[in-house]
Scaffold this motif. Sequence first.
Motif: not given
Length: 324
Positions: A20-21, A26-32, A48-50, A75-77
Motif C-alpha cells: 500500500e505504501e 506511485e499514485y501520487h508521483a505524477d499528480k503534482k 488504500l487499506s493501511a 480490496p488490496h489487503h
Amino acid sequence: MEPQVRADLYDMMVLIRTFEEAILREYHADKKPVFDIGAGAIPGEMHLSAGQEPVAAGVCAHLTGDDAVTATHRPHHFAIAHGVDLRRMTAEIFGRVDGLGKGRGGHMHLFDPNVHFSCSGIIAEGYPPAVGQALAFQRKSTDRIAVAVTGEGAANQGGFHEALNLASLWKLPVVFVIEDNDWGISVPRSASTCVTSNAVRAAGYDMPGERVEDNSVEAVHEAAGKAIARARAGEGPSLLEVHTLRLWGHFEGDAQAYRTDLEGVPGRDPIPTFEASLRADGLLDDDGMRAARERAQQRVEDAIAFAKNSPQPEPASALEYVFA
C-alpha cells in the motif's frame, strides 16, 4: 497461538502495508503540483487499506486457494492475503495488459479465478455472490467455504440483509465479515446506523455474531478460525465484525476535514502494536523486523517493475472482452 502462526501473521501484515505504501507513492508521483485524480500512471480513484491489515491477515490465514473471497472497493489487503498473483494484480492497478483483467478493471475490479477472488466498487455487492459460491460448494459436497467482506456502512444495504437471510435459511458455508473503520466515506457510524455493533444483527438471522475490538490480528485470527471451522463442518454461516482503522483517507486526495480522530490515528497503527507484542514475547527483534521488511520490499518492487514494463492496452482493442 503458535509462534510460527504469529510470525506468519506479522509477515503478511508487513507485506500488505509495504504494498500500500508503494501504491501510494506511485499514485501520487505524477499528480503534482496540483492533484488531478485523472492524471498519471494510475488514474482514477484509489482506496488504500493501511490500518486494516489485521482483518485480512487474520481471516485469510485459515483459507486455501480453493475457498472464495469477495472483497470491497478497498480490496488490496484481502487480495494479497488470499494469494492473488501480486504481479498481475499490480499490473491491473496500473491498467496494463498483463493485469488480471487485461487492464480493463483497475484496482476496484480485481478478479483472480485461480484463487476465487473478486471485488467490486459497489458496497455490499460481494455478499450475494458469496452466497451463490457457498451454495455451489454445498451442492458439490465439499468443505470449501466463501468469505464475504464489506464495510460497516454496507450493513445497511438490502444486499447485506438478503444475503444473511438466504445463507442462514439454506445453512450455507459462508462467513460474513464487516470491517468497521468508523467512517462510511465521511459519515460516522453513529450518524447512519441504529446499533453500536452490527454483530448483534446476526441474531435476526439465527447465526452466531461476534465483534472483535482493538484491531487485534490475533483476536481476528481466533474469531475467524471458529467461524470458518463452523462453516466447513456444515453448521452454517456466521457474522464477524472487526473494529479496525482507516489510517488514510477514504480515497487518495480525501482532505478528511470531517475526521475528528486524525490526531490520534498514528498511535493506533496495528503493526507497531503487534511488533511490540512479539518483542515482549521474544519472537521479534530488530533483525527480524528488518528481514521481514526487506522480503516484502523485494516482492513489492518486483511487482511494481512488472506492472510498469507491461504495455498499455491498444485503443483499437477497447471493444474486446465485452459481452456486446
